[in-house]
Design a protein around this motif. Structure first.
Motif, short mmCIF file in Angstrom:
data_model
loop_
_atom_site.label_atom_id
_atom_site.label_comp_id
_atom_site.label_asym_id
_atom_site.label_seq_id
_atom_site.Cartn_x
_atom_site.Cartn_y
_atom_site.Cartn_z
N GLY A 76 -14.46 -52.64 0.42
CA GLY A 76 -14.34 -52.71 1.88
C GLY A 76 -15.59 -53.36 2.46
N LEU A 77 -15.43 -54.38 3.26
CA LEU A 77 -16.54 -55.02 3.95
C LEU A 77 -16.01 -55.65 5.23
N LYS A 78 -16.91 -56.16 6.06
CA LYS A 78 -16.50 -56.66 7.37
C LYS A 78 -16.98 -58.09 7.60
N ALA A 79 -16.22 -58.81 8.41
CA ALA A 79 -16.63 -60.13 8.90
C ALA A 79 -16.97 -60.00 10.37
N TYR A 80 -18.13 -60.55 10.76
CA TYR A 80 -18.65 -60.39 12.11
C TYR A 80 -18.76 -61.76 12.80
N ARG A 81 -18.30 -61.83 14.04
CA ARG A 81 -18.44 -63.04 14.84
C ARG A 81 -19.84 -63.04 15.46
N HIS A 82 -20.57 -64.15 15.28
CA HIS A 82 -21.88 -64.29 15.91
C HIS A 82 -21.75 -65.09 17.21
N GLU A 83 -22.82 -65.11 17.96
CA GLU A 83 -22.77 -65.69 19.31
C GLU A 83 -22.37 -67.15 19.31
N ASP A 84 -22.72 -67.91 18.25
CA ASP A 84 -22.38 -69.33 18.19
C ASP A 84 -20.96 -69.58 17.68
N GLY A 85 -20.19 -68.53 17.45
CA GLY A 85 -18.82 -68.67 16.98
C GLY A 85 -18.66 -68.60 15.48
N SER A 86 -19.74 -68.67 14.73
CA SER A 86 -19.66 -68.59 13.27
C SER A 86 -19.30 -67.17 12.85
N VAL A 87 -18.85 -67.02 11.60
CA VAL A 87 -18.41 -65.73 11.08
C VAL A 87 -19.20 -65.41 9.82
N TRP A 88 -19.74 -64.21 9.77
CA TRP A 88 -20.62 -63.80 8.67
C TRP A 88 -20.18 -62.46 8.10
N THR A 89 -20.65 -62.17 6.89
CA THR A 89 -20.42 -60.85 6.31
C THR A 89 -21.73 -60.32 5.73
N PHE A 90 -21.78 -59.02 5.47
CA PHE A 90 -23.01 -58.31 5.15
C PHE A 90 -23.06 -57.95 3.67
N ARG A 91 -24.02 -58.51 2.96
CA ARG A 91 -24.32 -58.21 1.56
C ARG A 91 -23.08 -58.24 0.66
N PRO A 92 -22.26 -59.30 0.74
CA PRO A 92 -21.02 -59.31 -0.04
C PRO A 92 -21.25 -59.33 -1.55
N GLU A 93 -22.39 -59.87 -1.97
CA GLU A 93 -22.67 -59.88 -3.42
C GLU A 93 -22.71 -58.45 -3.96
N ALA A 94 -23.24 -57.52 -3.15
CA ALA A 94 -23.30 -56.12 -3.59
C ALA A 94 -21.90 -55.55 -3.73
N ASN A 95 -20.99 -55.92 -2.82
CA ASN A 95 -19.60 -55.47 -2.93
C ASN A 95 -18.93 -56.07 -4.16
N GLY A 96 -19.20 -57.36 -4.41
CA GLY A 96 -18.63 -58.00 -5.58
C GLY A 96 -19.10 -57.38 -6.87
N GLU A 97 -20.39 -57.03 -6.93
CA GLU A 97 -20.94 -56.38 -8.12
C GLU A 97 -20.36 -54.99 -8.30
N ARG A 98 -20.19 -54.27 -7.19
CA ARG A 98 -19.62 -52.93 -7.29
C ARG A 98 -18.16 -52.99 -7.72
N LEU A 99 -17.42 -54.00 -7.24
CA LEU A 99 -16.04 -54.16 -7.69
C LEU A 99 -16.00 -54.38 -9.20
N GLN A 100 -16.94 -55.13 -9.72
CA GLN A 100 -17.01 -55.33 -11.16
C GLN A 100 -17.25 -54.02 -11.90
#
Length: 367
Positions: A76-100
């Motif tokens: 479970g992780l989230k995608a966040y809209r930033h002020e310039d319209g771009s979309v980011w997520t938080f530490r996804p590599e850690a989620n990917g490693e935990r999924l492994q």
């Protein structure tokens, strides 16, 4: 071979006005976007057949191994809209490693972290209109990657066929009444996980095993249950889906150490790093439930909070158990959270929504 997730046509896009109505009041986990990412694994071919396709029901055989032997994991992780319209997520590599790590514990094939990140980017690119606008409170697009044994067979062995998918859901606050202190029930009859079990893996069985304790808590007018270690029922582990932190008067901030039966939360890990930068003394160690009760009575423990991706940081109000209770709301604070809890929460959210510079390299741009 590195996977790509090409977009397959065919999705019936949600109308702009219908989508706007959902984004205005998304709730949590109630609505889903137009697409999903999917990939397959087999013993012969490894990971293959990756694509972005229309969101819809999965075809699953009644004999699929997951339905009988619960061989599945998720993230479970989230995608966040930033002020310039771009979309980011938080530490996804850690989620990917935990999924492994979760996959290995459930005898599933690990998905390479780069393929995990590619699936997130591809899905968010297809459904970026579903990411709530910047400045609309604590809204985000919740991403749910999962993997399950899809081979049709009856027999206790690792599946020879596995399906990986990612779905997305626009999200508001996890708790319906917003960020207010939650009341917790000490579960002594049930344990969430045991030594040598799957407690450190993010698999559905851990959450299923927590539900009886949660129902017990609800029956005692609490929001969640606190689970203790299965061997002695003396030491705090976690809630059904959140890690716990205790804040002490002398500046220590303590969380139960990872014993193999506690999920290593990404938010938990981040709080330990932020707390040290705040001048607090983070500690990971075993915490007896009696220490919690005594610390509350003496004032040595000044704040308690729970944390996780979905709810970020949630203050704890009252702890209840059979025959007693203690209240952790700071004197005169009402439903407000304590100073340390509030500061840590603000620091995390400011990083996630791009309101401060990401000096730690925790954010990854998706679109």
């Amino acid at each position: 071979m590195t996977l790509t997730f090409p977009l397959r046509a065919g999705a019936v896009a949600t109308g702009e006005s219908d989508r706007a109505a959902i984004l205005a009041n998304p709730g949590f986990g109630k609505h889903f976007t137009d697409h999903m990412a999917v990939a397959r694994w087999t013993v012969a071919e490894g990971w293959h057949d990756a694509r972005i396709e229309p969101y819809g029901p999965l075809q699953i055989d009644p004999a699929a191994a997951v339905l009988h032997y619960a061989q599945e994991v998720f993230e479970g992780l989230k995608a966040y809209r930033h002020e310039d319209g771009s979309v980011w997520t938080f530490r996804p590599e850690a989620n990917g490693e935990r999924l492994q790590h979760s996959a290995q514990r459930l005898a599933l094939p690990p998905l390479p972290v780069e393929d995990f990140l590619t699936s997130l980017r591809a899905l968010v690119a297809a459904d970026q209109a579903w990411v709530p606008a910047y400045g609309t409170g604590e809204t985000s697009l919740y991403l749910r990657p999962f993997m399950y044994a899809s081979e049709a067979f009856l027999g206790v062995r690792p599946s020879h066929e596995v399906t990986y998918a990612v779905i997305a859901s626009p999200a508001g606050a996890y708790f319906s009444r917003g960020v207010t202190p939650v009341n917790l029930w000490v579960s002594t009859q049930y344990a969430r996980a045991g030594a040598g079990g799957t407690g450190a893996a993010k698999c559905g069985g851990n959450y299923a095993s927590s539900l009886a304790g949660q129902l017990e808590g609800i029956q005692n007018h609490c929001d969640q249950a606190v689970f203790l270690d299965s061997a002695t029922h003396e030491y705090i582990e976690e809630l059904g889906g959140m890690n716990l932190f205790l804040v002490y008067r002398d500046g220590r901030i303590v969380t139960p150490e990872l014993t193999g039966s506690i999920l290593p939360g990404v938010t938990r890990r981040s709080i330990l790093e932020l707390a040290a930068e705040m001048g607090l003394t983070p500690q990971e160690r075993r915490i007896a439930i009696q220490e919690w009760k005594d610390g509350a009575a003496s004032g040595e423990i000044t704040e308690i909070f729970a944390c996780g991706t979905a709810a970020v940081i949630t203050p704890v109000g009252e702890l209840r158990w059979e025959g007693g209770s203690c209240d952790h709301r700071p004197a005169g604070a009402g439903d407000e959270m304590g100073e340390v809890t509030a500061r840590l929460r603000s620091m995390l959210l400011d990083i996630q929504y791009g309101r401060v510079e990401d000096t730690r390299g925790w954010m990854t741009r998706l679109v």
